[in-house]
Design an enzyme around this catalytic site. Structure first.
Site, PDB file in Angstrom:
ATOM      1  N   ASN A   1      29.480  51.155  46.097  1.00 39.04           N
ATOM      2  CA  ASN A   1      29.850  50.055  46.991  1.00 39.04           C
ATOM      3  C   ASN A   1      31.007  50.551  47.858  1.00 39.04           C
ATOM      4  O   ASN A   1      32.132  50.657  47.389  1.00 39.04           O
ATOM      5  CB  ASN A   1      30.269  48.841  46.153  1.00 39.04           C
ATOM      6  CG  ASN A   1      30.780  47.699  47.009  1.00 39.04           C
ATOM      7  OD1 ASN A   1      30.674  47.739  48.245  1.00 39.04           O
ATOM      8  ND2 ASN A   1      31.335  46.692  46.369  1.00 39.04           N
TER       9      ASN A   1
ATOM     10  N   LYS B   1      32.431  49.139  50.307  1.00 42.38           N
ATOM     11  CA  LYS B   1      33.332  48.071  50.797  1.00 42.38           C
ATOM     12  C   LYS B   1      33.630  48.277  52.285  1.00 42.38           C
ATOM     13  O   LYS B   1      32.774  48.770  53.012  1.00 42.38           O
ATOM     14  CB  LYS B   1      34.591  48.021  49.932  1.00 42.38           C
ATOM     15  CG  LYS B   1      34.238  47.927  48.434  1.00 42.38           C
ATOM     16  CD  LYS B   1      35.392  47.650  47.530  1.00 42.38           C
ATOM     17  CE  LYS B   1      34.905  47.558  46.087  1.00 42.38           C
ATOM     18  NZ  LYS B   1      35.957  47.251  45.125  1.00 42.38           N
TER      19      LYS B   1
ATOM     20  N   HIS C   1      30.021  39.612  44.835  1.00 42.54           N
ATOM     21  CA  HIS C   1      31.124  40.493  44.469  1.00 42.54           C
ATOM     22  C   HIS C   1      32.407  39.675  44.365  1.00 42.54           C
ATOM     23  O   HIS C   1      32.616  38.736  45.138  1.00 42.54           O
ATOM     24  CB  HIS C   1      31.272  41.608  45.509  1.00 42.54           C
ATOM     25  CG  HIS C   1      32.183  42.693  45.024  1.00 42.54           C
ATOM     26  ND1 HIS C   1      33.544  42.584  45.084  1.00 42.54           N
ATOM     27  CD2 HIS C   1      31.918  43.886  44.437  1.00 42.54           C
ATOM     28  CE1 HIS C   1      34.093  43.682  44.559  1.00 42.54           C
ATOM     29  NE2 HIS C   1      33.125  44.480  44.153  1.00 42.54           N
TER      30      HIS C   1
ATOM     31  N   GLU D   1      35.247  40.158  45.377  1.00 44.51           N
ATOM     32  CA  GLU D   1      36.019  40.081  46.630  1.00 44.51           C
ATOM     33  C   GLU D   1      35.435  39.016  47.560  1.00 44.51           C
ATOM     34  O   GLU D   1      36.164  38.374  48.318  1.00 44.51           O
ATOM     35  CB  GLU D   1      36.066  41.467  47.294  1.00 44.51           C
ATOM     36  CG  GLU D   1      36.961  42.415  46.499  1.00 44.51           C
ATOM     37  CD  GLU D   1      36.545  43.870  46.499  1.00 44.51           C
ATOM     38  OE1 GLU D   1      35.753  44.288  47.352  1.00 44.51           O
ATOM     39  OE2 GLU D   1      37.014  44.605  45.599  1.00 44.51           O
TER      40      GLU D   1
ATOM     41  N   GLU E   1      31.721  43.096  36.492  1.00 50.44           N
ATOM     42  CA  GLU E   1      32.916  43.746  37.030  1.00 50.44           C
ATOM     43  C   GLU E   1      34.134  42.885  36.745  1.00 50.44           C
ATOM     44  O   GLU E   1      34.415  41.935  37.496  1.00 50.44           O
ATOM     45  CB  GLU E   1      32.788  43.919  38.554  1.00 50.44           C
ATOM     46  CG  GLU E   1      31.597  44.732  38.989  1.00 50.44           C
ATOM     47  CD  GLU E   1      31.813  45.306  40.398  1.00 50.44           C
ATOM     48  OE1 GLU E   1      31.792  46.527  40.525  1.00 50.44           O
ATOM     49  OE2 GLU E   1      32.027  44.525  41.343  1.00 50.44           O
TER      50      GLU E   1
ATOM     51  N   GLY F   1      39.604  48.592  41.204  1.00 45.64           N
ATOM     52  CA  GLY F   1      40.581  49.247  42.069  1.00 45.64           C
ATOM     53  C   GLY F   1      41.948  49.416  41.434  1.00 45.64           C
ATOM     54  O   GLY F   1      42.911  49.767  42.111  1.00 45.64           O
TER      55      GLY F   1
ATOM     56  N   SER G   1      36.785  50.626  38.211  1.00 44.60           N
ATOM     57  CA  SER G   1      37.470  51.897  37.949  1.00 44.60           C
ATOM     58  C   SER G   1      36.626  52.902  37.163  1.00 44.60           C
ATOM     59  O   SER G   1      37.142  53.623  36.310  1.00 44.60           O
ATOM     60  CB  SER G   1      38.812  51.658  37.252  1.00 44.60           C
ATOM     61  OG  SER G   1      39.672  50.902  38.100  1.00 44.60           O
TER      62      SER G   1
HETATM   63  P1  13P Z   1      36.462  50.443  41.911  1.00 48.39           P
HETATM   64  O1  13P Z   1      35.469  51.434  41.348  1.00 48.39           O
HETATM   65  O2  13P Z   1      37.215  50.967  43.082  1.00 48.39           O
HETATM   66  O3  13P Z   1      37.339  49.882  40.830  1.00 48.39           O
HETATM   67  O4  13P Z   1      35.616  49.210  42.487  1.00 48.39           O
HETATM   68  C1  13P Z   1      34.634  48.642  41.701  1.00 48.39           C
HETATM   69  C2  13P Z   1      33.859  47.694  42.525  1.00 48.39           C
HETATM   70  O5  13P Z   1      34.367  46.668  42.953  1.00 48.39           O
HETATM   71  C3  13P Z   1      32.469  48.030  42.858  1.00 48.39           C
HETATM   72  O6  13P Z   1      31.801  46.953  43.408  1.00 48.39           O
END
Ligand code: 13P
Length: 251
Positions: free
Chosen positions: A10, A12, A94, A96, A166, A172, A212
């Protein structure tokens, strides 16, 4: 049951078109064997990504989609638009999107329905905030997200869903959930699918972990019984890390 693992990147809101093209050209070198590899570039990079990867097994997927087919929804992208450029899967829900764009369970379930009705496969994300886990409310929260987002689908429709767990506090942050936390939540989610759809469907649905995942922890996470791969953020933005994670899923 032997479920084929998935590693999905992903991206982003990262990568200009030139950066995207460069990375995708490197990704063509990935040897997948037993893993389904997917990447989710931004909308502006999707069309070109599909073109570069047309002879590759790597699937290009979207990060989001709107629930309406067309019309006066400024700034939105429909299922039909995605399909028209060769994108057949989208991420929905997601954390976010839930957090920064106020996407509620109701909004998300409409997106899921619209996608499935238009033959767009879905990676549906769920995950709890740290505060929910600290209150020991994380299982109930995930139950609610899965129930509201997915469980009004029928048995044929649910087969087109991939679930991604997640935990928000692991995204992150460099702080992964530990293997026990991951396995118990994945088992719980599979149990919810079992309760509604029975054994055959619950044992074929793939449940990815995200938060992560890095080259140094991917193998251990992917070896857990109910983990069928990963949704990768930061580490999907460079070839070497993403390739290592794909290799970790290859066994
Ligand atoms: P990270 O791997 O950067 O923690 O992000 C995970 C994520 O949100 C994938 O959709």
């Amino acid at each position: 049951m032997n479920r084929k693992k998935i590693v999905a990147g992903n991206w982003k809101m990262n990568m200009t078109i030139d950066q995207s093209n460069d990375l995708i050209n490197e990704l063509k070198l990935i040897s997948e064997n037993n893993v389904e590899v997917k990447i989710a570039p931004s909308f502006t990079n999707l069309y070109k990504a599909v073109a570069i990867l047309k002879d590759s097994e790597i699937e290009v997927i979207a990060q989001n989609v709107h629930s309406e087919m067309r019309g006066a929804f400024t700034g939105e992208i429909s299922t039909e638009m995605l399909k028209s450029i060769g994108v057949n899967t989208t991420i929905i829900g997601h954390s976010e999107r839930r957090k920064y764009f106020n996407e509620t369970d109701l909004v998300l379930s409409k997106k899921v329905k619209a996608s499935i009705e238009n033959s767009l496969n879905v990676i549906f994300c769920v995950g709890e905030e740290l505060s929910e886990r600290e209150k020991d409310n994380h299982f109930e929260l995930i139950r609610t997200q899965i129930t509201n987002g997915l469980l009004d689908l029928n048995s044929d429709e649910i087969k087109n869903i991939i679930i991604a767990y997640e935990p928000v506090w692991a995204i992150g942050t460099g702080m992964t959930a530990n293997t026990q936390q991951i396995q118990e939540m994945h088992e719980f989610i599979r149990g919810l699918i079992y309760d509604k759809y029975g054994h055959d469907i619950s044992s074929m649905i793939r449940i990815l972990y995200g938060g992560s995942v890095k080259p140094n922890n991917a193998k251990e996470i992917f070896s857990l019984d109910d983990v069928d791969g990963g949704l990768i953020g930061g580490a999907s933005l460079n070839f070497s890390d993403f390739n290592s994670i794909v290799n970790a899923a290859n066994g």
